[in-house]
Motif scaffolding. Structure first.
Motif, mmCIF file in Angstrom:
data_model
loop_
_atom_site.group_PDB
_atom_site.id
_atom_site.type_symbol
_atom_site.label_atom_id
_atom_site.label_comp_id
_atom_site.label_asym_id
_atom_site.label_seq_id
_atom_site.Cartn_x
_atom_site.Cartn_y
_atom_site.Cartn_z
ATOM 1 N N LEU A 143 0.882 -1.391 0.063
ATOM 2 C CA LEU A 143 0.012 0.053 -0.028
ATOM 3 C C LEU A 143 0.647 1.173 -0.027
ATOM 4 N N ARG A 144 0.664 2.308 -0.904
ATOM 5 C CA ARG A 144 1.469 3.241 -1.115
ATOM 6 C C ARG A 144 0.562 4.452 -1.593
ATOM 7 N N THR A 145 1.159 5.729 -1.443
ATOM 8 C CA THR A 145 0.380 6.859 -2.380
ATOM 9 C C THR A 145 1.201 6.721 -3.798
ATOM 10 N N THR A 146 0.615 6.903 -4.735
ATOM 11 C CA THR A 146 1.144 6.893 -5.823
ATOM 12 C C THR A 146 1.093 8.311 -6.445
ATOM 13 N N MET A 147 1.799 8.420 -7.528
ATOM 14 C CA MET A 147 1.853 9.847 -8.082
ATOM 15 C C MET A 147 0.729 10.016 -8.695
ATOM 16 N N ASP A 148 -0.523 9.088 -9.217
ATOM 17 C CA ASP A 148 -1.588 9.248 -9.823
ATOM 18 C C ASP A 148 -2.619 9.756 -8.846
ATOM 19 N N ASP A 149 -2.185 9.331 -7.393
ATOM 20 C CA ASP A 149 -3.137 9.697 -6.211
ATOM 21 C C ASP A 149 -2.852 11.302 -6.236
ATOM 22 N N THR A 153 2.905 19.271 -7.498
ATOM 23 C CA THR A 153 3.117 17.671 -6.842
ATOM 24 C C THR A 153 4.340 18.002 -5.772
ATOM 25 N N GLU A 154 5.405 18.817 -6.328
ATOM 26 C CA GLU A 154 6.514 19.043 -5.560
ATOM 27 C C GLU A 154 6.078 19.869 -4.156
ATOM 28 N N ASP A 155 4.897 20.470 -4.189
ATOM 29 C CA ASP A 155 4.492 21.082 -2.969
ATOM 30 C C ASP A 155 4.275 20.154 -1.698
ATOM 31 N N VAL A 156 3.832 18.944 -1.959
ATOM 32 C CA VAL A 156 3.655 17.908 -0.910
ATOM 33 C C VAL A 156 4.800 17.649 -0.056
ATOM 34 N N ILE A 157 4.329 17.524 1.305
ATOM 35 C CA ILE A 157 5.662 17.434 2.338
ATOM 36 C C ILE A 157 5.566 16.164 2.863
ATOM 37 N N SER A 158 4.184 15.523 2.743
ATOM 38 C CA SER A 158 4.035 14.171 3.342
ATOM 39 C C SER A 158 2.641 13.824 3.077
ATOM 40 N N ALA A 161 5.994 8.013 2.708
ATOM 41 C CA ALA A 161 5.291 9.175 2.739
ATOM 42 C C ALA A 161 5.628 10.447 1.801
ATOM 43 N N THR A 162 6.617 10.284 1.434
ATOM 44 C CA THR A 162 7.289 11.688 0.776
ATOM 45 C C THR A 162 7.507 11.350 -0.787
#
Length: 541
Positions: free
Chosen positions: A306-312, A331-336, A537-538
């Motif tokens: 289970l992962r956060t994907t780039m599609d998510d 997308t690069e603004d996401v910190i976690s 997470a990142t």
């Protein structure tokens, strides 16, 4: 507490689990299992609970961090569910006032959104009635201009008005821990990192579980009259230990949340807003971050993957940008981020968002009681139904009177407050008498630990660093055995304050080595595992 004393406590728990006989064994240490443990033990049952990983490490630490009344369930005509979770929300605010905090939610109304003015007004009114919302907190319908005042980031040309209604923000993992501490104080035996590997059966009836302690490397049996399977997304895997899973099965859906710097997403108000595919998502400001979510897609892969994907990430960022085009989020603004799965009950022909969030109970021929589905907000009622299912069966066998549920008024550890005002007063008092700590540090501690903050701060008076005092408290009182336990499932720092993790984890690792007796190689492994958790997470693929 020394390493020997800490592990001695675990050995004592294992000895009790192995040598005593229980009325009930619960498999699963999430919100449902923890709620069942407290309900059952306060009714006089002898209770054991085992969790294969850390407590709250599954779905119960991956929610939207809201104790909410289920506004969206009105669209599915689930009036009973709205009524139940709405009433439970008010109860939980009293049981854990420091953890269940009032939060106003703004529902902007747009020309092409899910809710028009009339539907929104009627829906929120029905919501207030069903959820038994106090008059002062009932919904307010707003003009376009007033909506813009509350949230200046909203686009001028698309807002027709808004609805302001009541929700509650929480730290889901803390609710689980406090429930388990309460259950333990009442006599329940609870243990993490202990996996159920099979069932004990006598005359074709389940009579306990066989388990493996992942920390001690030992295997043993726990005997009990009843077993409740509250393993969330893993419930069907547990059911397979004693029968082929047929009929109703779990249908897992994936929910992702992103954390962004507040300066990148500077909303003034918690929001529930429309996105292009017809769904709605939340954006919630919290100190110096804003978190955004959630997705709702079917998940049929290995839970270990289970992962956060780039599609998510793209889905949520694009959704936010469609509503707030001036932000230009990237997308690069996401910190976690965090990602979990919802253990829903499969319904033929329905999309992930349409499947009911109601809980259900299954009883196997061998007597295994499984409870699945449901919502964080409704955990207490779910626990009540599960325990009463057991008690009904026991009554049929023994004729014993069924004791009443006592959790409706059972205040959780740390809740010495009658109102949010009392919490504010407590914070001010601590700030006045502890000038060596900042108001931000005190507020952080009180929001997580309530009146237990006194014990943590007391340890700083001899010069101990505040985070080291917090770590010691969690190890001594909250079953912390790994570095990730502290940073994820006791404090949420990895989600909400990643920089504090990066700046403190080596100091904390040294402290935990001393308190838990790690070897140098084990300490290195703990740091590697935490760094892997940070990466998950990142970093998105």
């Amino acid at each position: 507490m020394s390493a020997s004393l800490q592990m001695e406590k675990r050995h004592e728990t294992v000895s009790a689990l192995e040598n005593e006989y229980f009325d009930l064994v619960i498999v699963g240490g999430g919100i449902t299992g923890a709620g069942i443990a407290l309900d059952a033990v306060t009714r006089g049952l002898k209770v054991a609970l085992v969790e294969k990983n850390d407590f709250a490490s599954g779905t119960s630490s991956k929610s939207t961090k809201l104790i909410h009344g289920g506004l969206r369930y009105l669209k599915q005509f689930e009036f009973g569910l709205v009524r139940e979770v709405g009433k439970e929300r008010a109860i939980l605010h009293k049981l854990a006032t420091h953890l269940v905090r009032p939060e106003k939610m703004l529902l902007p109304l747009t020309k092409d959104g899910n809710y028009g003015k009339i539907i929104a007004s009627v829906g929120l009114m029905v919501y207030d009635v069903l959820a038994d919302v106090e008059k002062a907190d009932q919904r307010k319908m707003l003009s376009a201009a007033d909506t813009k005042v509350l949230e200046p980031l909203l686009a001028d040309n698309n807002i027709e008005g808004g609805g302001l209604y009541s929700e509650y923000q929480t730290d889901d993992f803390r609710l689980v821990i406090e429930l388990l501490k309460a259950a333990q104080s009442e006599g329940a035996k609870v243990i993490n990192y202990t996996a159920c590997t099979r069932f004990i059966q006598k005359a074709g009836v389940i009579a306990g579980v066989e388990v493996k302690d992942e920390l001690l490397g030992t295997e043993y049996k726990i005997y009990a009259d009843y077993v409740i399977n509250a393993a969330g997304p893993w419930s069907d895997d547990i059911r397979k230990y004693q029968e082929e899973v047929t009929g109703k099965k779990l249908h897992l859906t994936k929910g992702v949340h992103l954390v962004l710097p507040y300066e990148k997403f500077p909303i003034q108000q918690s929001l529930y807003f429309d996105v292009p595919d017809g769904r709605m998502i939340f954006a919630i400001p919290r100190k110096d971050i804003t978190y955004l979510g959630t997705t709702d897609t079917f998940y049929d892969q290995d839970l270990k993957d289970l992962r956060t994907t780039m599609d998510d990430v793209h889905y949520l960022i694009d959704s936010a940008n469609s509503y707030f085009p001036a932000l230009g989020l990237k997308t690069e603004d996401v910190i976690s981020s965090w990602v979990g799965v919802r253990p829903l009950i499969a319904e033929e022909g329905k999309s992930a968002s349409e499947i009911s969030r109601k809980d259900e109970i299954f009883i196997s021929e061998q007597g295994l009681i499984t409870i699945a589905g449901g919502k964080l907000t409704g955990y207490r009622k779910m626990a009540k139904r599960a325990v009463e299912t057991l008690l009904d069966r026991r009554h049929d066998d023994t004729g014993k009177k069924i004791p009443k549920c006592k959790t409706k008024k059972y205040k959780l550890p740390g809740n010495g407050f009658k109102s949010p005002k009392a919490i504010t007063k407590y914070k001010k008092s601590l700030a006045k008498t502890n000038s060596h700590l900042s108001k931000i540090e005190i507020s952080y501690l009180v929001d997580l630990y309530g009146t237990q903050t006194d014990a943590i701060i007391e340890a700083t008076h001899n010069g101990t660093n505040i985070i080291e005092a917090e770590v010691a408290f969690c190890i001594t009182n909250e079953w912390v055995y790994h570095l990730a336990d502290f940073y994820i499932y006791r404090t949420g720092r990895l989600f909400f304050d990643l920089e504090s993790v990066r700046s403190s984890h080596l100091i904390v690792a040294d402290q935990m080595q001393n308190l838990l007796g790690w070897s140098d190689s084990q300490k290195e492994q703990e740091v590697l595992v935490l760094n892997q958790k940070i990466k998950e997470a990142t970093v998105f693929e």
